[in-house]
Design an enzyme around this catalytic site. Structure first.
Site: not given
Length: 296
Positions: A184-186, A268
């Protein structure tokens, strides 16, 4: 005597453990002995250096320059033929990378020497090397069983499986949660950087990384730091949903309930749990593939 002990240990099973190997895996006695010798050298040298530094501090022997008494774990590991199999980064290495101009105190050196030394001693006593298709692999402990977990090196997230498992064991976070946050982040890119300045796999802000004591540009430390930060939020707020909200929006916005009105955070909180299910299956498959089916 040392060689005799290592020879015996190379032929012994880890105490209290039933060894499970891939179907084609074979224990390599020569590789196991070579690895154990490296770990014993780290243990012996670090303990000797620690003793020398302690006796120098009380004035029993002449002072030796500190740099010659630091842990040799990094030096041995960097030269080892098994360095690609190792996931450990010593505390000394982290400190030096953080600021090479800062000299370590005597007590820092002693702490690092003892930590690396006894970690090497445990590895010497428990680790065995197997080969499959001519490739050496370290037998790892997963769920109290010594197995080899094979992770897909072509997968953008699962290629970091070794680092994810290390952080999972250290902070008690489900590895699937860590993997889901990484995606999800990177997207699994260790060089990712957001417009706001967040760095790496789990997108640590520089200030947060500094507070956590990790180098955000090092993938292993970045994953460990992000996992530690998530664990802190989980401990603070008591549920994974709220911990995810705090990870994305910041703990302050959870405390004042502003996260409820941030669409990015709401997405998120929906996306990460959905990804967790995906990675739970992938981690289970990796472990299952490493454990041979038992015949009746």
């Amino acid at each position: 005597m040392e060689n005799w002990i290592i020879e015996k240990m190379a032929h012994m099973e880890p105490v209290g453990k039933e060894l499970s190997l891939p179907m084609q895996g074979k224990i390599s006695i020569n590789d196991t002995k070579a690895y154990k010798k490296e770990q014993y050298l780290i243990f012996k040298t670090n303990i000797k250096n620690t003793f020398q530094l302690l006796t120098a501090k009380v004035g029993l022997i002449n002072r030796t320059p500190n740099h010659s008494l630091t842990s040799i774990s990094k030096e041995i590991s960097s030269k080892s033929k098994y360095k690609e199999l190792l996931g450990n980064t010593s505390e000394l290495e982290v400190t030096q990378e953080a600021d090479p101009k800062v000299a370590l105190s005597d007590w820092d050196i002693i702490k690092n020497n003892l930590n690396d030394g006894f970690t090497a001693l445990v590895d010497m006593a428990t680790v065995r090397i197997i080969t499959e298709g001519g490739k050496p692999m370290i037998v790892k402990i997963i769920d109290d069983q010594p197995v080899v977990a094979e992770f897909d090196s072509s997968d953008k997230v699962m290629r970091w499986g070794k680092e994810i498992l290390a952080a999972s064991r250290k902070y008690g976070i489900d590895p699937a949660v860590i993997a889901a946050i990484i995606e999800q982040e990177s997207g699994g890119n260790p060089n990712a950087q957001s417009p706001a300045g967040a760095i790496g796999l789990m997108q640590l802000m520089p200030g947060t990384a500094q507070d956590l004591g990790v180098n955000p540009y090092d993938p292993s430390q970045n994953i460990e730091g992000g996992t530690k930060y998530l664990a802190l939020q989980l401990n603070r707020f008591g549920s994974l949903d709220m911990a995810l909200a705090a990870y994305n929006a910041g703990p302050g916005k959870v405390l004042n309930s502003r996260y409820l009105y941030i669409s990015e955070t709401q997405n998120y909180m929906r996306n990460v749990p959905a990804l967790v299910n995906k990675y739970q299956r992938q981690f289970a498959a990796a472990v299952d593939s490493a454990i041979p089916t038992k015949k009746n």
